[in-house]
Write a protein that holds these residues in place. Sequence first.
Motif, PDB file in Angstrom:
ATOM      1  N   MET A 174       8.862 -11.054   6.425  1.00 38.10           N
ATOM      2  CA  MET A 174       9.154 -11.825   7.630  1.00 38.10           C
ATOM      3  C   MET A 174       7.955 -12.612   8.136  1.00 38.10           C
ATOM      4  O   MET A 174       8.070 -13.760   8.584  1.00 38.10           O
ATOM      5  CB  MET A 174       9.653 -10.904   8.749  1.00 38.10           C
ATOM      6  N   TYR A 175       6.783 -11.989   8.060  1.00 30.66           N
ATOM      7  CA  TYR A 175       5.592 -12.613   8.642  1.00 30.66           C
ATOM      8  C   TYR A 175       4.566 -13.029   7.588  1.00 30.66           C
ATOM      9  O   TYR A 175       3.456 -13.416   7.934  1.00 30.66           O
ATOM     10  CB  TYR A 175       4.978 -11.678   9.688  1.00 30.66           C
ATOM     11  N   LEU A 176       4.961 -12.965   6.313  1.00 34.02           N
ATOM     12  CA  LEU A 176       4.140 -13.456   5.195  1.00 34.02           C
ATOM     13  C   LEU A 176       2.698 -12.960   5.295  1.00 34.02           C
ATOM     14  O   LEU A 176       1.739 -13.696   5.016  1.00 34.02           O
ATOM     15  CB  LEU A 176       4.163 -14.987   5.169  1.00 34.02           C
ATOM     16  N   ALA A 177       2.531 -11.706   5.704  1.00 31.04           N
ATOM     17  CA  ALA A 177       1.200 -11.164   5.971  1.00 31.04           C
ATOM     18  C   ALA A 177       0.444 -10.831   4.689  1.00 31.04           C
ATOM     19  O   ALA A 177       0.999 -10.240   3.759  1.00 31.04           O
ATOM     20  CB  ALA A 177       1.311  -9.920   6.847  1.00 31.04           C
ATOM     21  N   ASP A 178      -0.825 -11.226   4.658  1.00 32.49           N
ATOM     22  CA  ASP A 178      -1.729 -10.735   3.632  1.00 32.49           C
ATOM     23  C   ASP A 178      -2.049  -9.280   3.957  1.00 32.49           C
ATOM     24  O   ASP A 178      -2.117  -8.894   5.129  1.00 32.49           O
ATOM     25  CB  ASP A 178      -3.031 -11.543   3.621  1.00 32.49           C
ATOM     26  N   THR A 179      -2.254  -8.450   2.939  1.00 33.31           N
ATOM     27  CA  THR A 179      -2.610  -7.044   3.176  1.00 33.31           C
ATOM     28  C   THR A 179      -3.875  -6.703   2.414  1.00 33.31           C
ATOM     29  O   THR A 179      -4.052  -7.113   1.262  1.00 33.31           O
ATOM     30  CB  THR A 179      -1.474  -6.103   2.742  1.00 33.31           C
ATOM     31  N   PHE A 180      -4.757  -5.951   3.070  1.00 35.57           N
ATOM     32  CA  PHE A 180      -6.040  -5.602   2.476  1.00 35.57           C
ATOM     33  C   PHE A 180      -6.355  -4.136   2.731  1.00 35.57           C
ATOM     34  O   PHE A 180      -6.261  -3.672   3.881  1.00 35.57           O
ATOM     35  CB  PHE A 180      -7.167  -6.454   3.076  1.00 35.57           C
ATOM     36  N   PRO A 181      -6.727  -3.377   1.687  1.00 36.44           N
ATOM     37  CA  PRO A 181      -7.212  -2.015   1.913  1.00 36.44           C
ATOM     38  C   PRO A 181      -8.585  -2.084   2.570  1.00 36.44           C
ATOM     39  O   PRO A 181      -9.434  -2.892   2.185  1.00 36.44           O
ATOM     40  CB  PRO A 181      -7.288  -1.430   0.498  1.00 36.44           C
ATOM     41  N   THR A 182      -8.790  -1.254   3.580  1.00 37.20           N
ATOM     42  CA  THR A 182     -10.040  -1.316   4.349  1.00 37.20           C
ATOM     43  C   THR A 182     -10.555   0.091   4.612  1.00 37.20           C
ATOM     44  O   THR A 182      -9.799   0.958   5.070  1.00 37.20           O
ATOM     45  CB  THR A 182      -9.813  -2.041   5.686  1.00 37.20           C
ATOM     46  N   ASN A 183     -11.820   0.304   4.344  1.00 35.21           N
ATOM     47  CA  ASN A 183     -12.445   1.593   4.591  1.00 35.21           C
ATOM     48  C   ASN A 183     -13.014   1.606   6.004  1.00 35.21           C
ATOM     49  O   ASN A 183     -14.124   1.124   6.245  1.00 35.21           O
ATOM     50  CB  ASN A 183     -13.551   1.850   3.573  1.00 35.21           C
ATOM     51  N   PHE A 184     -12.253   2.175   6.951  1.00 41.20           N
ATOM     52  CA  PHE A 184     -12.696   2.172   8.340  1.00 41.20           C
ATOM     53  C   PHE A 184     -13.771   3.221   8.606  1.00 41.20           C
ATOM     54  O   PHE A 184     -14.377   3.215   9.686  1.00 41.20           O
ATOM     55  CB  PHE A 184     -11.502   2.385   9.275  1.00 41.20           C
ATOM     56  N   ASN A 185     -14.031   4.111   7.636  1.00 41.56           N
ATOM     57  CA  ASN A 185     -15.172   5.020   7.778  1.00 41.56           C
ATOM     58  C   ASN A 185     -16.474   4.233   7.721  1.00 41.56           C
ATOM     59  O   ASN A 185     -17.485   4.632   8.299  1.00 41.56           O
ATOM     60  CB  ASN A 185     -15.153   6.083   6.683  1.00 41.56           C
ATOM     61  N   ASP A 186     -16.448   3.115   6.990  1.00 42.31           N
ATOM     62  CA  ASP A 186     -17.578   2.182   6.966  1.00 42.31           C
ATOM     63  C   ASP A 186     -17.277   1.097   7.991  1.00 42.31           C
ATOM     64  O   ASP A 186     -16.801   0.019   7.654  1.00 42.31           O
ATOM     65  CB  ASP A 186     -17.744   1.588   5.565  1.00 42.31           C
ATOM     66  N   SER A 187     -17.544   1.371   9.259  1.00 44.71           N
ATOM     67  CA  SER A 187     -17.153   0.458  10.338  1.00 44.71           C
ATOM     68  C   SER A 187     -17.847  -0.892  10.227  1.00 44.71           C
ATOM     69  O   SER A 187     -17.247  -1.929  10.550  1.00 44.71           O
ATOM     70  CB  SER A 187     -17.455   1.092  11.695  1.00 44.71           C
ATOM     71  N   VAL A 188     -19.076  -0.914   9.766  1.00 44.55           N
ATOM     72  CA  VAL A 188     -19.812  -2.174   9.622  1.00 44.55           C
ATOM     73  C   VAL A 188     -19.169  -3.037   8.538  1.00 44.55           C
ATOM     74  O   VAL A 188     -18.933  -4.236   8.726  1.00 44.55           O
ATOM     75  CB  VAL A 188     -21.300  -1.922   9.300  1.00 44.55           C
ATOM     76  N   GLY A 189     -18.859  -2.412   7.402  1.00 49.74           N
ATOM     77  CA  GLY A 189     -18.221  -3.139   6.309  1.00 49.74           C
ATOM     78  C   GLY A 189     -16.827  -3.612   6.670  1.00 49.74           C
ATOM     79  O   GLY A 189     -16.429  -4.741   6.335  1.00 49.74           O
ATOM     80  N   ALA A 190     -16.066  -2.764   7.379  1.00 47.31           N
ATOM     81  CA  ALA A 190     -14.711  -3.141   7.795  1.00 47.31           C
ATOM     82  C   ALA A 190     -14.749  -4.304   8.772  1.00 47.31           C
ATOM     83  O   ALA A 190     -13.948  -5.244   8.681  1.00 47.31           O
ATOM     84  CB  ALA A 190     -14.013  -1.935   8.425  1.00 47.31           C
ATOM     85  N   LEU A 191     -15.687  -4.259   9.696  1.00 46.21           N
ATOM     86  CA  LEU A 191     -15.825  -5.328  10.681  1.00 46.21           C
ATOM     87  C   LEU A 191     -16.141  -6.656   9.997  1.00 46.21           C
ATOM     88  O   LEU A 191     -15.553  -7.700  10.338  1.00 46.21           O
ATOM     89  CB  LEU A 191     -16.934  -4.964  11.673  1.00 46.21           C
TER      90      LEU A 191
END
Length: 400
Positions: free
Chosen positions: A152-169
């Motif tokens: 419906m919203y043609l969203a891109d999806t990405f796996p993200t490691n939120f334990n690495d907050s700097v990298g995720a940001l």
Amino acid sequence: MPLFLFLCLVLLSPPGASLYRHHSREMKNRVKDLHVGDMVAPRNRKDFTFDLYRALAATAPSQNVFFSPVSVSMSLAMLSLGARSSTKTQILEGLGLNLQEGSEEELHRGFQELLQELSQPRDGFQLSLGNALFTDPVVDMRDTFMNAMKTMYLADTFPTNFNDSVGALKQINDYVSKQTKGKIVDLLKDLDSNAVMVMVNYIFFKAKWETSFNHKDTQEQDFYVTSETVVRVPMMSHEDHYHYFLDRNLSCRVVGVPYQGNATALFVLPSEGKMQQVENGLSEKTLRKWFKMFRKRQLELYLPKFSIEGSYQLEKVLPKLGISDVFTSHADLSGISNHSNIQVSEMVHKAVVEVDESGTRAAAAVGTIFMYRCSLTVHCVPGTVPSAEEKQRKQKSLPL
């Protein structure tokens, strides 16, 4: 006579719109600029665009206001896909939907058609709109939600490691910057250690005037902050035939300035002392009336060139429109994940606009941060949500 101007930039018809109200310090001067393409987002009974505008303006009456309701409303529509019970009802009713008439399906279908329309090449101007989901792989996301976001919203999806907050940001902010051609930088300032997902919406607009202003005609001129306070600004000028309408009901004059392609800018000049009357009268019905009543007229047009940005914490503003549960411990987002204790911790919105002799460039984005809802005495790690018994044991062992 003092110059009173008001500007609002609308990239798409309500609820898809971007609004801008211009202040200089405490000034009453506002310039109103409206860009409307031939795409129409889902219509609703409430004027969400202008309700949100008035809510933002009320929070900072002496500040510039520039935002994109199309970005905010689409973010809320996506959020509603995973919301349940009163959380879902508040979001949909806040958007102005009548839940008795099956308008929820129309909302999602309308945004889907809008996204598909904008994915096609356009002549004359650039207008792009898109979405993305950044999810922690250890979080058990519901297939129905993920499929709806993609289809419906043609969203891109990405796996993200939120334990690495700097990298995720960095991953999220770099994506937004790229999609908005570098106009929206550092959408998110930080990520909580309990973050498990971030939903992003972005929009980018670039258009040239059908007849550009001559740089040689731009001169420093007086701009009236109040009847007593005057500042010098770079003022553009051009004489041509423009669409014009005198709205006697709202005590203002409206001028339509075309872009190359199917888009138009509206500039609204309230009569002296009538700014509040114009603001209160803004609605989708008003905009449609203006377009219907336009007549060509030769005018010498004077416009200030400017650039401005707005930044808002929507979790503090949307409750004024009745959307509150999703930001609290009452949030029911069980349609997103099998984990029931998820809520939205932050909903950040940034928007920028530049208007000069050649045309307009504008961009906006919304970042919605999801986190585990936990006791202050318990640290939640994605995928290892503590049980109620474990929380109670830890709370009891904590010294006062």
